[in-house]
Design a protein around this motif. Structure first.
Motif, mmCIF file in Angstrom:
data_model
loop_
_atom_site.group_PDB
_atom_site.id
_atom_site.type_symbol
_atom_site.label_atom_id
_atom_site.label_comp_id
_atom_site.label_asym_id
_atom_site.label_seq_id
_atom_site.Cartn_x
_atom_site.Cartn_y
_atom_site.Cartn_z
ATOM 1 N N LYS A 199 0.826 -1.207 0.000
ATOM 2 C CA LYS A 199 0.000 0.000 0.000
ATOM 3 C C LYS A 199 0.859 1.255 0.000
ATOM 4 O O LYS A 199 0.613 2.196 -0.771
ATOM 5 C CB LYS A 199 -0.910 -0.012 1.238
ATOM 6 C CG LYS A 199 -1.917 1.135 1.325
ATOM 7 C CD LYS A 199 -2.824 0.939 2.541
ATOM 8 C CE LYS A 199 -3.991 1.922 2.522
ATOM 9 N NZ LYS A 199 -3.538 3.308 2.774
ATOM 10 N N ALA A 200 1.892 1.270 0.843
ATOM 11 C CA ALA A 200 2.752 2.449 0.931
ATOM 12 C C ALA A 200 3.511 2.690 -0.373
ATOM 13 O O ALA A 200 3.633 3.836 -0.827
ATOM 14 C CB ALA A 200 3.737 2.287 2.089
ATOM 15 N N ILE A 201 3.991 1.628 -0.993
ATOM 16 C CA ILE A 201 4.741 1.782 -2.242
ATOM 17 C C ILE A 201 3.847 2.338 -3.337
ATOM 18 O O ILE A 201 4.229 3.259 -4.078
ATOM 19 C CB ILE A 201 5.367 0.434 -2.664
ATOM 20 C CG1 ILE A 201 6.473 0.047 -1.679
ATOM 21 C CG2 ILE A 201 5.914 0.505 -4.089
ATOM 22 C CD1 ILE A 201 7.016 -1.351 -1.869
ATOM 23 N N PHE A 202 2.623 1.816 -3.467
ATOM 24 C CA PHE A 202 1.706 2.320 -4.487
ATOM 25 C C PHE A 202 1.308 3.772 -4.214
ATOM 26 O O PHE A 202 0.988 4.521 -5.141
ATOM 27 C CB PHE A 202 0.458 1.442 -4.565
ATOM 28 C CG PHE A 202 0.633 0.218 -5.429
ATOM 29 C CD1 PHE A 202 1.166 0.314 -6.705
ATOM 30 C CD2 PHE A 202 0.251 -1.036 -4.970
ATOM 31 C CE1 PHE A 202 1.323 -0.812 -7.508
ATOM 32 C CE2 PHE A 202 0.397 -2.168 -5.766
ATOM 33 C CZ PHE A 202 0.939 -2.049 -7.041
ATOM 34 N N GLU A 203 1.325 4.171 -2.944
ATOM 35 C CA GLU A 203 0.955 5.541 -2.577
ATOM 36 C C GLU A 203 2.164 6.460 -2.461
ATOM 37 O O GLU A 203 2.043 7.602 -2.006
ATOM 38 C CB GLU A 203 0.175 5.521 -1.260
ATOM 39 C CG GLU A 203 -1.171 4.809 -1.371
ATOM 40 C CD GLU A 203 -1.904 4.698 -0.040
ATOM 41 O OE1 GLU A 203 -1.320 5.113 0.998
ATOM 42 O OE2 GLU A 203 -3.039 4.200 -0.030
ATOM 43 N N SER A 270 12.077 -6.549 -1.496
ATOM 44 C CA SER A 270 12.574 -6.446 -2.872
ATOM 45 C C SER A 270 11.609 -7.068 -3.870
ATOM 46 O O SER A 270 11.398 -6.545 -4.973
ATOM 47 C CB SER A 270 13.944 -7.118 -2.981
ATOM 48 O OG SER A 270 14.910 -6.433 -2.209
ATOM 49 N N LEU A 271 11.000 -8.189 -3.483
ATOM 50 C CA LEU A 271 10.020 -8.838 -4.353
ATOM 51 C C LEU A 271 8.766 -7.978 -4.518
ATOM 52 O O LEU A 271 8.180 -7.921 -5.604
ATOM 53 C CB LEU A 271 9.657 -10.211 -3.797
ATOM 54 C CG LEU A 271 10.740 -11.284 -3.903
ATOM 55 C CD1 LEU A 271 10.379 -12.508 -3.053
ATOM 56 C CD2 LEU A 271 10.951 -11.698 -5.358
ATOM 57 N N ILE A 272 8.350 -7.297 -3.441
ATOM 58 C CA ILE A 272 7.211 -6.387 -3.548
ATOM 59 C C ILE A 272 7.560 -5.229 -4.479
ATOM 60 O O ILE A 272 6.743 -4.834 -5.337
ATOM 61 C CB ILE A 272 6.792 -5.869 -2.163
ATOM 62 C CG1 ILE A 272 6.272 -6.999 -1.281
ATOM 63 C CG2 ILE A 272 5.719 -4.781 -2.297
ATOM 64 C CD1 ILE A 272 5.953 -6.572 0.144
ATOM 65 N N GLU A 273 8.752 -4.664 -4.301
ATOM 66 C CA GLU A 273 9.180 -3.558 -5.162
ATOM 67 C C GLU A 273 9.135 -3.961 -6.636
ATOM 68 O O GLU A 273 8.641 -3.211 -7.497
ATOM 69 C CB GLU A 273 10.594 -3.128 -4.784
ATOM 70 C CG GLU A 273 10.706 -2.448 -3.428
ATOM 71 C CD GLU A 273 12.149 -2.204 -3.031
ATOM 72 O OE1 GLU A 273 12.409 -1.158 -2.418
ATOM 73 O OE2 GLU A 273 13.015 -3.052 -3.334
ATOM 74 N N LYS A 274 9.649 -5.125 -6.929
ATOM 75 C CA LYS A 274 9.672 -5.605 -8.312
ATOM 76 C C LYS A 274 8.262 -5.784 -8.855
ATOM 77 O O LYS A 274 7.948 -5.393 -9.988
ATOM 78 C CB LYS A 274 10.437 -6.928 -8.393
ATOM 79 C CG LYS A 274 10.580 -7.478 -9.806
ATOM 80 C CD LYS A 274 11.401 -8.757 -9.807
ATOM 81 C CE LYS A 274 11.523 -9.325 -11.228
ATOM 82 N NZ LYS A 274 12.322 -10.589 -11.231
ATOM 83 N N ALA A 275 7.376 -6.361 -8.042
ATOM 84 C CA ALA A 275 5.998 -6.592 -8.478
ATOM 85 C C ALA A 275 5.240 -5.275 -8.641
ATOM 86 O O ALA A 275 4.372 -5.160 -9.520
ATOM 87 C CB ALA A 275 5.282 -7.497 -7.486
ATOM 88 N N CYS A 276 5.552 -4.283 -7.798
ATOM 89 C CA CYS A 276 4.905 -2.980 -7.896
ATOM 90 C C CYS A 276 5.491 -2.125 -9.021
ATOM 91 O O CYS A 276 4.862 -1.157 -9.477
ATOM 92 C CB CYS A 276 5.029 -2.212 -6.580
ATOM 93 S SG CYS A 276 4.076 -2.904 -5.203
ATOM 94 N N PRO A 319 4.404 -11.873 -5.836
ATOM 95 C CA PRO A 319 3.765 -11.249 -7.007
ATOM 96 C C PRO A 319 2.271 -11.564 -7.111
ATOM 97 O O PRO A 319 1.488 -10.722 -7.563
ATOM 98 C CB PRO A 319 4.533 -11.852 -8.184
ATOM 99 C CG PRO A 319 5.849 -12.251 -7.625
ATOM 100 C CD PRO A 319 5.562 -12.699 -6.218
ATOM 101 N N ARG A 320 1.865 -12.762 -6.684
ATOM 102 C CA ARG A 320 0.434 -13.089 -6.714
ATOM 103 C C ARG A 320 -0.346 -12.179 -5.778
ATOM 104 O O ARG A 320 -1.441 -11.711 -6.104
ATOM 105 C CB ARG A 320 0.218 -14.548 -6.307
ATOM 106 C CG ARG A 320 0.740 -15.565 -7.298
ATOM 107 C CD ARG A 320 0.464 -16.971 -6.784
ATOM 108 N NE ARG A 320 1.256 -17.970 -7.486
ATOM 109 C CZ ARG A 320 1.333 -19.253 -7.127
ATOM 110 N NH1 ARG A 320 0.654 -19.678 -6.070
ATOM 111 N NH2 ARG A 320 2.075 -20.098 -7.811
ATOM 112 N N PHE A 321 0.235 -11.919 -4.589
ATOM 113 C CA PHE A 321 -0.443 -11.020 -3.665
ATOM 114 C C PHE A 321 -0.537 -9.615 -4.250
ATOM 115 O O PHE A 321 -1.601 -8.983 -4.211
ATOM 116 C CB PHE A 321 0.272 -10.955 -2.316
ATOM 117 C CG PHE A 321 -0.229 -9.817 -1.458
ATOM 118 C CD1 PHE A 321 -1.464 -9.908 -0.829
ATOM 119 C CD2 PHE A 321 0.506 -8.646 -1.326
ATOM 120 C CE1 PHE A 321 -1.964 -8.852 -0.072
ATOM 121 C CE2 PHE A 321 0.014 -7.584 -0.577
ATOM 122 C CZ PHE A 321 -1.215 -7.687 0.052
ATOM 123 N N VAL A 322 0.554 -9.105 -4.799
ATOM 124 C CA VAL A 322 0.555 -7.743 -5.343
ATOM 125 C C VAL A 322 -0.427 -7.629 -6.500
ATOM 126 O O VAL A 322 -1.158 -6.632 -6.617
ATOM 127 C CB VAL A 322 1.978 -7.326 -5.764
ATOM 128 C CG1 VAL A 322 1.950 -5.969 -6.477
ATOM 129 C CG2 VAL A 322 2.908 -7.273 -4.559
#
Length: 331
Positions: A199-203, A270-276, A319-322
């Motif tokens: 949420k924070a990364i997308f915002e 890092s995986l969240i960053e990549k998926a976002c 990535p599935r979660f994101v």
């Protein structure tokens, strides 16, 4: 099979209910729909379950209220119970201790009483890896001592295990307690790190990374958790006097249910960053009260007894979660 699922509007309860319905079971779901996090998410989960039609029935009730629980269950038939409802969260327990005594202690006792009087075939219930507290020997084994909880949440989950052992001994009530390790995935909880970071990364906001980023977790994907819960539900412990996982000679066993890998928190980010598709600004913070630095599940007991094998790595699961998070918030 007719199954009572508590916490049916919650993350794990919803996914278990959906799995049981998909294979043709009848599910009676109960949930208090409290406002610990956004109730709209809980209603959206229930709307998904309602697509199963008459095979799914839902009642809103606080199972810590024994009179209200008895009234809701009056006339309802079920063979087994999956008790996943609870007040979750380590950090929340520091500021709101009474919520945990009510839901996790009184509520667990009430479900034990329901199971006893209904003579259910099996009750599977949620414990937590938090019971390992100050244990610094990895991986955590079900045989380890768990009498040094670091939070009230952990203390209530250990108390649940003790109450269940008592009921198994006195009333020969078959039970399985599951110590979950950092469950994540689609339809997850907004108070958990993976949701907060995404949420924070997308915002375009910074993320707070506790433990100075030097923490490790046994991240377990929701589909693997559901597979383990259902395998337990389908195979009640025998009341034959033999020692069960966790050491009981009553029909009560305890299992760790995790991914059997301890991953660096930084790798998950890092995986969240990549998926976002964008980097995160990381604020490194000290450890929070009640938290532990590392978790790692020894799952040899549930592997041996039930053939449980987690299949989803964080490289696949994050990535599935994101993707789900993005789709859910674009609706």
């Amino acid at each position: 099979m007719r199954v009572l699922v508590t916490g049916a509007a919650g993350f794990i309860g919803f996914n278990v209910s959906r799995h049981l319905l998909a294979r043709g079971e009848q599910v009676l779901g109960i949930d208090s729909l409290n406002d610990y996090y956004d109730v709209r998410l809980k209603h959206d989960r229930l709307a998904e379950l309602a697509k199963a039609g008459g095979a799914f029935r839902f009642a809103q009730v606080d199972f810590a209220d024994d009179a209200a629980l008895d009234a809701v269950l009056d006339g309802q038939q079920f063979d087994r119970i999956v008790h996943l409802g609870a007040q979750a969260g380590v950090r929340y327990s520091i500021e709101n201790p009474r919520a945990y005594l009510r839901s996790n202690l009184a509520g667990h006792l009430n479900l034990l009483e329901v199971a006893r009087h209904r003579q259910v075939e099996h009750m599977v219930y949620a414990s937590s890896s938090s019971v390992y507290g100050g244990n610094d020997t990895l991986p955590f084994r079900v045989e380890d001592r768990v009498d040094q909880p670091l939070s009230l949440y952990a203390a209530t989950k250990k108390a649940d295990e003790l109450m269940s052992e008592t009921y198994a001994h006195l009333y020969r009530l078959p039970q399985t307690g599951l110590r979950f390790f950092t469950v994540y995935g689609p339809w997850g909880r907004p108070d958990m790190a993976m949701w907060l970071f995404t949420k924070a990364i997308f915002e375009n906001r910074p993320i707070n990374v506790f433990g100075e980023g030097q923490m490790r977790r046994d991240f377990t994907y929701i589909d693997d958790i559901v597979a383990g819960i259902v395998a337990c539900l389908d195979n009640p412990p025998a009341d034959d006097g033999t020692p069960k996982a966790g050491g009981s000679i009553s029909p009560h066993r305890l299992y760790n249910i995790g991914n059997n890998r301890s991953e660096e928190l930084g790798e998950m980010i890092s995986l969240i960053e990549k998926a976002c598709g964008r980097p995160a600004e990381r604020n490194l913070m000290p450890m929070q009260a009640g938290d532990v630095r590392d978790t790692f599940a020894d799952i040899s007991a549930i592997q041996r007894d039930l053939g449980f094998e987690p299949r989803t790595t964080i490289a696949e699961g994050v990535p599935r979660f994101v993707d789900w998070y993005r789709t859910y918030h674009e609706r």
